[in-house]
Motif scaffolding. Structure first.
Motif, PDB file in Angstrom:
ATOM      1  N   LEU A 172       0.840  -1.199   0.000  1.00 22.11           N
ATOM      2  CA  LEU A 172       0.000   0.000   0.000  1.00 22.11           C
ATOM      3  C   LEU A 172       0.875   1.250   0.000  1.00 22.11           C
ATOM      4  O   LEU A 172       0.605   2.211  -0.729  1.00 22.11           O
TER       5      LEU A 172
ATOM      6  N   LYS B 240       2.205   1.774  -3.389  1.00 18.04           N
ATOM      7  CA  LYS B 240       1.138   2.250  -4.281  1.00 18.04           C
ATOM      8  C   LYS B 240       0.868   3.736  -4.029  1.00 18.04           C
ATOM      9  O   LYS B 240       0.797   4.529  -4.982  1.00 18.04           O
ATOM     10  N   LEU B 241       0.732   4.094  -2.760  1.00 21.71           N
ATOM     11  CA  LEU B 241       0.451   5.494  -2.417  1.00 21.71           C
ATOM     12  C   LEU B 241       1.628   6.392  -2.785  1.00 21.71           C
ATOM     13  O   LEU B 241       1.445   7.485  -3.321  1.00 21.71           O
TER      14      LEU B 241
ATOM     15  N   ARG C 170       1.618   7.042  -6.398  1.00 21.00           N
ATOM     16  CA  ARG C 170       0.591   8.028  -6.751  1.00 21.00           C
ATOM     17  C   ARG C 170       1.038   9.435  -6.356  1.00 21.00           C
ATOM     18  O   ARG C 170       0.868  10.383  -7.121  1.00 21.00           O
ATOM     19  N   ASN C 171       1.587   9.557  -5.159  1.00 20.55           N
ATOM     20  CA  ASN C 171       2.021  10.875  -4.683  1.00 20.55           C
ATOM     21  C   ASN C 171       3.122  11.444  -5.567  1.00 20.55           C
ATOM     22  O   ASN C 171       3.115  12.624  -5.896  1.00 20.55           O
TER      23      ASN C 171
ATOM     24  N   TYR D  27      -3.716  11.296   6.905  1.00 13.72           N
ATOM     25  CA  TYR D  27      -3.352   9.869   6.882  1.00 13.72           C
ATOM     26  C   TYR D  27      -3.600   9.243   8.259  1.00 13.72           C
ATOM     27  O   TYR D  27      -4.124   8.135   8.365  1.00 13.72           O
TER      28      TYR D  27
ATOM     29  N   GLY E 271      -6.481   6.340   9.570  1.00 12.63           N
ATOM     30  CA  GLY E 271      -6.150   5.013  10.103  1.00 12.63           C
ATOM     31  C   GLY E 271      -4.695   4.599  10.019  1.00 12.63           C
ATOM     32  O   GLY E 271      -4.355   3.460  10.324  1.00 12.63           O
ATOM     33  N   TYR E 272      -3.830   5.512   9.606  1.00 11.75           N
ATOM     34  CA  TYR E 272      -2.404   5.202   9.617  1.00 11.75           C
ATOM     35  C   TYR E 272      -1.829   5.512  11.006  1.00 11.75           C
ATOM     36  O   TYR E 272      -2.292   6.457  11.654  1.00 11.75           O
ATOM     37  N   THR E 273      -0.819   4.771  11.435  1.00 11.63           N
ATOM     38  CA  THR E 273      -0.059   5.183  12.621  1.00 11.63           C
ATOM     39  C   THR E 273       1.019   6.153  12.138  1.00 11.63           C
ATOM     40  O   THR E 273       1.319   6.208  10.941  1.00 11.63           O
TER      41      THR E 273
END
Lengths: 239, 391
Positions: free
Chosen positions: B3, B6-7, B10-11, B284, B288-290
């Motif tokens: 993930l 992938k992110l 995209r960024n 982020y 739900g990201y830490t």
């Protein structure tokens, strides 16, 4: 059934050599399916309370239980999981990922939940349909109006069908027409999906839509009114 | 992790020009480092091949008194070919060469020269020894291009050669230049005249003697010979290795500057990202990201510059590197002046290991440079970040 239980919550922030108390001895319960708002002027503690409910901050004293989990006892990973699985957030300035398309913004929470591609696609399209943005899925936030951005934020908050959505001044940057559109959309989703909405606001337009109004003043609950029953038929607990 | 990749992708793609500028700088480092290292490898390969072909074969035995840096040692550095290697010499797998100090007198000038005796039918060296197998009233001789340039001698020219025989008596004769060779090996060319070994034995009164014995097979086990010093090929090419090592060290400074420029761009972008993207970081976390996962995401994002750079490098670097390997790089200054085996045109040689190690080093360095500023995120308050407040 109460999904949020707040008991004697106090929140202090360090300030110089002392501390600033943002919330004092707040006790509140929220039932499933509520459409409630924390109302008060700037500095009344509404955003702080929303942040603690959203496990983005921790209480200094007292307890906050969300979906049976004590916020103060959660570690970073557990708090992140609580947010990821059960909460949607809507912010005043939308907080969309600027370089991602509308579709990718709405898809983001589902990626975190590791849903499969087909399921993601269906859920994102459903969410975009709820907010009337199916034709904008390839646009990027800078190409959208403020109202459209906030609708994307609502879709992102709702796409995983969370137990609750926490909205901090969601209409502050919108004109009257857009504000009503947004609120109607959220009201509809609250009714149809039984999602609990908790707002932090001082905008009259929002206040008029609320079923429950909790007035905060200097970090205390000043008044707690229920106008209409919740979508699930439960009546809101009063302080 | 997937993930985050992938992110991050995209960024990066979404960031547009900023990303591509960083990627271009980094890809330039990739290509230049691989090319320079390829040139060094090519030079190493060429120098050793030329030395093998023109000077050292598969290794040598040197007479114990022989010192190539002391011309006076030549008077004493000769001895009969040892009995133990005579069969090998007979078979043509070992070439004896006798060296003698002497002088030539081209156009009336006196030039010092080492007179080297070599068998016309030898097959170990690529030297034009066969040209010595000719009938002439003078002594047939060939020389290297460097010697030809400094003495202004050409094929067909005649000149006088002088030497001292075994009794210390000076003697002189006329030589005829039968060939000129180009070797890129200065120590095989400069101030040297090659004449038939038997003729040198004859005129020096050193019948059956040699200064150096060159063998063909570099891998075979060699025995010690009394009065002779074994010089394996690896030892004889050590000067090339040392020079390449020195050059590599010098070039490390260039690699360092290139890396520094690329890393500065990445570091700057990361720092700027963390300051400019506070709201995004808060978002982020809210979604739900830490904080640790956001640190990971930003680190992957920074590191991905290197991955994109590798792809971009492949797009324009591969054709460039392949073209260079074909046409080589011609040095703007005269390579023969370097005093060591070095061709005027160097052909880069690339290996899979070279490419992989360069990509790995740059990627790991980029990852470290990306991680260092990203650590700041771990200390951020998500509520402040959400408001976009600088921390």
């Amino acid at each position: 059934m109460h999904i949020i239980r707040i008991k004697n919550l106090t929140k202090r922030f360090p300030m110089g050599k002392g501390a600033f108390t943002a919330l004092r001895n707040v006790s509140l319960n929220f039932a499933e399916g509520e459409f409630a708002g924390l109302i008060g002027p700037s500095g009344s503690g509404k955003t702080t309370l929303l942040n603690i409910i959203g496990s983005l901050d921790a209480p200094s004293d007292g307890s906050v239980e969300v979906l049976g989990q004590s916020i103060g006892a959660l570690n970073a990973k557990e708090a992140a999981r609580l947010r990821k699985e059960n909460m949607g957030f809507i912010f005043q300035s939308y907080n969309l990922l600027q370089v991602h398309t509308v579709y990718e913004n709405v898809e983001f929470p589902l990626l975190l939940l590791k849903f499969g591609a087909d399921k993601r696609r269906k859920m994102v399209l459903d969410a975009l349909e709820w907010v009337g943005l199916t034709d904008k899925e390839k646009s990027k936030p800078p190409q959208l109006s403020g109202g459209e951005c906030q609708r994307v934020a609502i879709a992102r908050a709702m796409v995983k069908r969370p137990a609750m959505v926490l909205a901090d001044e969601p209409t502050a940057n919108l004109d009257a027409a857009n504000s009503h559109n947004i609120l109607k959309t959220m009201e509809k989703l609250n009714r149809e999906l039984k999602t609990t909405f908790v707002f932090a606001t001082h905008d009259d337009k929002v206040i008029n839509y609320l079923q429950r109004k909790i007035f905060l003043l200097d970090g205390r609950v000043d008044k707690d009114e229920t106008i209409r029953p919740t979508t699930t038929g439960d009546h809101v607990a009063r302080n | 992790m997937w993930l985050a990749i992938k992110l991050a992708y995209r960024n990066l793609i979404g960031a547009g020009l900023r990303t591509w500028l960083n990627v271009l700088v980094l890809s330039f480092s990739f290509v230049v480092i691989i090319w320079l290292k390829g040139v060094m490898t090519g030079w190493d390969h060429q120098a050793k091949t030329d030395m093998t072909n023109y000077e050292i074969g598969g290794g040598q035995y040197w007479h114990e008194a022989y010192d190539p840096f002391d011309p006076l040692s030549l008077y004493d550095s000769h001895a009969p070919i040892p009995e133990a290697v005579r069969a090998e010499v007979q078979a043509g797998d070992m070439e004896p060469m006798l060296f003698l100090q002497g002088h030539i007198f081209p156009q009336g000038r006196m030039m010092p020269a080492i007179i080297k005796g070599i068998k016309p039918d030898q097959s170990i060296f690529k030297l034009p020894a066969a040209s010595l197998d000719t009938v002439t009233d003078a002594i047939p001789a060939f020389i290297g291009a460097m010697m030809a340039t400094s003495s202004r001698l050409e094929v067909g020219d005649r000149t006088t050669i002088r030497w001292r025989d075994a009794n210390g008596t000076f003697d002189a004769a006329e030589i005829l230049i039968t060939a000129i060779f180009h070797s890129n090996v200065p120590s095989a060319e400069a101030a040297q005249v090659y004449i038939p070994l038997e003729k040198l034995w004859d005129i020096s009164l050193l019948e059956g003697e040699a200064t150096v014995l060159t063998f063909r097979d570099s891998e075979a086990e060699r025995a010690e010979l009394s009065g002779w010093v074994l010089k394996p090929k690896k030892l004889l090419t050590k000067s090339v290795d040392d020079m390449i090592k020195t050059k590599n060290a010098g070039q490390s400074v260039l690699y360092g500057i290139l890396l520094l420029l690329a890393m500065l761009a990445i570091f700057d972008t990361q720092v700027l990202s963390i300051f400019r993207r506070q709201k995004e970081i808060g978002t982020y976390i809210a979604l739900g990201y830490t904080r640790k996962e956001v640190v990971g995401l930003f680190t992957v994002e920074g590191t991905m510059h290197a991955v994109l750079a590798a792809v971009v490098s492949a797009a324009y670097g591969l054709p460039f590197l392949a073209w260079q390997a074909r046409v080589g790089w011609t040095m703007p200054i005269d390579a023969s002046q370097f005093g060591m085996a070095m061709a005027q045109t160097l052909y880069p040689v690339y290996s899979v290991g070279l490419v992989i190690s360069t990509v790995l080093i740059l990627t790991v360095t980029t990852a470290i440079v990306s991680y260092v500023p990203s650590r700041k995120i771990a200390k951020m308050s998500p509520t402040e970040a959400l408001r976009g407040k600088l921390q």
